[in-house]
Design an enzyme around this catalytic site. Structure first.
Site, PDB file in Angstrom:
ATOM      1  N   ASP A  66       0.782  -1.251   0.000  1.00  0.00           N
ATOM      2  CA  ASP A  66       0.000   0.000   0.000  1.00  0.00           C
ATOM      3  C   ASP A  66       0.816   1.306   0.000  1.00  0.00           C
ATOM      4  OD1 ASP A  66      -1.490  -2.118   0.837  1.00  0.00           O
ATOM      5  OD2 ASP A  66      -2.155  -1.231   2.697  1.00  0.00           O
TER       6      ASP A  66
ATOM      7  N   GLU B 141     -10.307  -2.501   4.437  1.00  0.00           N
ATOM      8  CA  GLU B 141      -8.992  -1.946   4.736  1.00  0.00           C
ATOM      9  C   GLU B 141      -8.866  -0.560   4.100  1.00  0.00           C
ATOM     10  OE1 GLU B 141      -6.249  -5.922   4.853  1.00  0.00           O
ATOM     11  OE2 GLU B 141      -6.551  -5.108   2.858  1.00  0.00           O
TER      12      GLU B 141
END
Ligand code: FRU
Length: 616
Positions: A156, A327
């Protein structure tokens, strides 16, 4: 006892003693290696240099490397030290410890029958103290104009913030191998969102509270958090046995980060991660969105100082896609195209449960009153599931805080948890998507959708106009165009067509290895598909070969496409970002030809431009 006997045993004892102090192996690269047992080895640094190279074999199990400086544990890392062959090396930065005793106490985990077997591991002769580590762009599939880590694993994007003319992009990084582990925040900065300067050391490294999972940064314009006015404040998840939320700050414009000694600042009894916050000017407080991963919801907190947090509301249970964990949230307000109105968008990344398997970014449009997010409903009172990108390789997308000109610029991780660790690269794994500008538009069905168009900075890398075709009729046989060959065929294709009465229009990319990607506009159901089943290397995961399909949100058969091709990715933006598909591809040879064809009747290609791209 005779004299001779005594002398002999004295010699034997002396020899044994001196052997005990002698390194069992000195590899001449500035290290001495002592094997202490079948699974325990000491590596002592004897030479001087900036780095100690660690030899890695991806298929091997992880060893624990305890880095000991003058007898004190400095850190513990997990790395797949090579057993039968070295795939690549990764640098352990040791320059700060010059003049000190540097010892690695390594605990390996494979079953071994004897110390002799342990000594034969491929890694020992390759450990090396050196002043340089080669990070040149040398792998075939390393993108030419997408952000990648210089080495190691990345997932990420994190802590994205714009400050004083610089875009700061941190990312989930394993500096000690190209698979997920040792999560730290790597850091790069850019003045134009395309050329990135990499910082070789992590901005944040695992500490006593755990690994550094995802999170966000913002500028503290009022100094409310106590780190100074205009400090960059950062909130991230400390992940060990539990996931808890921690703070860090930077007062040197994002060069270095100080971890807050009072961490953690927010704890729950259940798994929660990826804090994303912004300063609510009206209310004079911070708003935090936190993924309550296993409960498939986002929690919304507020705080005056980033340290005391109050839970205000929870959003999402039973809404949208629920098949995976929730998430990486992001909550922001943006204008609706062509109106004076604004709406709030809540990004909820989910994994798995994406439209084509694995991870994907869903979002909700609605209102936010400072405490509660209320999603828009359709005319039947339902909340529609919406996706920001209809490819397989677009995840963990979040936006830059404090971007100039009210821009809402996002970047995603260009991969999918289904196979991210298996893609055919080695020295690095994963790239980011191109930067995109988020907008809102009302589609024919009356609903508001988010668009994501390529950021304007990308126009500046256009090079030579390699193809410039005017209006032409397109039939079954199709028309062929050559793609630029420079830089392994990286290019931007801009195509505008009208499907007229045809059933479908297909843009096919082919190479000299007989591999292809087919992008088809289906005029019957107004969708666009992307077929990478024969795109090149696809067999590293059964989940990789795929056809992805996107609605086009138009109903007149007129389509404009901007397609960005890099060495291992294709991003297609349709109708100014109203629909987007991001997909990885690993062709054995660069795609060299584009064929545009129509089925079930003629279509009209209104214009076709192909630009080579300048990346230096
Ligand atoms: C999303 C994610 C986050 C987490 C991070 C760990 O891809 O699972 O939820 O913080 O990756 O690397």
């Amino acid at each position: 006892m005779t004299k001779t006997k005594t002398a002999t045993s004295a010699i034997l004892i002396a020899a044994a003693l001196s052997m005990a102090h002698m390194p069992l192996y000195a590899n001449k690269n500035g290290v001495e290696i002592e094997h202490l047992g079948v699974n325990n080895t000491l590596v002592r640094v004897t030479g001087e240099g900036k780095y100690l190279l660690l030899p890695i074999q991806e298929s091997n199990d992880e060893a624990t490397i305890n880095v000991i400086i003058d007898g004190k544990l400095q850190k513990s890392i997990n790395a797949r030290l090579a057993k039968s062959k070295v795939d690549y090396t990764v640098p352990l930065y040791i320059e700060d410890f010059k003049g000190k005793n540097i010892v690695l106490n390594i605990v390996t985990s494979q079953g071994r029958s004897s110390v002799r077997e342990a000594k034969e591991d491929a890694c020992w002769p390759i450990f090396e103290v050196t002043d340089s580590f080669n990070t040149a762009n040398r792998e075939k599939y390393r993108p030419a104009y997408h952000h990648t880590p210089l080495w190691g694993w990345m997932n990420d994007p994190n802590g994205m913030v714009y400050k004083d003319g610089k875009w700061h992009l941190c990312y989930q990084w394993n500096p000690y191998g190209s698979k997920w582990q040792n999560l730290s925040w790597g850091q790069s900065t850019s003045e134009d969102l395309v050329h990135w300067e990499h910082q070789e050391l992590p901005a944040l490294e695992p500490d006593g509270l755990g690994m550094i999972f995802s999170g966000s940064s913002a500028i503290d314009k009022t100094g409310s958090a106590g780190f100074g006015k205009d400090a960059i404040v950062t909130m991230f998840t400390s992940a060990a046995a539990s996931q808890i939320q921690s703070l860090a700050s930077s007062t040197d414009g994002g060069r270095t980060y100080d971890v807050y000694p009072g961490n953690p600042v927010l704890t729950l009894e259940s798994e929660a991660r990826d804090p994303n916050m912004f300063w609510d000017e009206k209310a004079g407080q911070w708003v935090l969105t936190l993924a309550h991963a296993l409960d498939h919801e986002m929690l919304i907190f507020t705080s005056p100082d980033m340290k005391e947090w109050t839970l205000q509301s929870r959003f999402g249970q039973g809404l949208g896609a629920q098949d995976g964990v929730w998430e990486c949230p992001d909550l922001f307000e943006i204008p609706i195209a062509g109106t004076d109105e604004k709406k709030w968008v809540l990004l909820c990344n989910i994994n798995p449960g994406g439209p084509f398997g694995g991870s994907a970014t869903q979002y909700f449009v609605g209102d936010f009153d400072g405490k509660v997010f209320t999603p828009d409903t359709d005319k039947d009172g339902n909340v529609k599931t919406k996706w920001l990108d209809y490819g397989k390789d677009h995840y963990a997308t979040v936006s830059f805080s404090d971007a100039p000109d009210n821009r809402r610029t996002v970047i995603g991780w260009m991969s999918n948890w289904q196979y991210a660790a298996e893609v055919p690269t080695m020295q690095f794994r994963s790239a980011n998507t191109l930067p995109r500008e988020i907008g809102l538009f009302r589609a024919a069905d009356g609903e508001l959708y988010a668009s994501s168009a390529p950021s304007p900075e990308l126009d500046a890398i256009r090079g030579k106009l390699a193809v410039n075709a005017g209006k032409t009729s397109i039939g079954k046989k199709g028309k062929q165009f050559q793609l630029p060959a420079a830089n392994d065929g990286i290019c931007e294709i801009i195509a505008e067509f009208n499907a007229l009465k045809s059933d479908s229009v297909t843009l096919t990319l082919t190479n000299t290895a007989g591999e292809k990607v087919a992008m088809t506009y289906n005029n019957l159901d107004r969708t666009m598909s992307f077929d990478r089943r024969h795109s090149g290397i696809t067999d590293f995961s059964e989940n990789f070969p795929a056809v992805t399909v996107s609605p086009t949100f138009e109903n007149d058969g007129k389509v404009s496409l901007r397609i960005f091709i890099d060495r291992s990715s294709i991003e297609m933006f349709g109708n100014n970002g109203q629909f987007v598909m991001t997909n990885l591809v690993f062709p054995n040879k660069p795609y060299s030809t584009l064929t545009v064809s129509a089925n079930g009747g003629n279509a009209r290609l209104n214009s076709l431009k192909i630009y080579s791209l300048n990346v230096n």
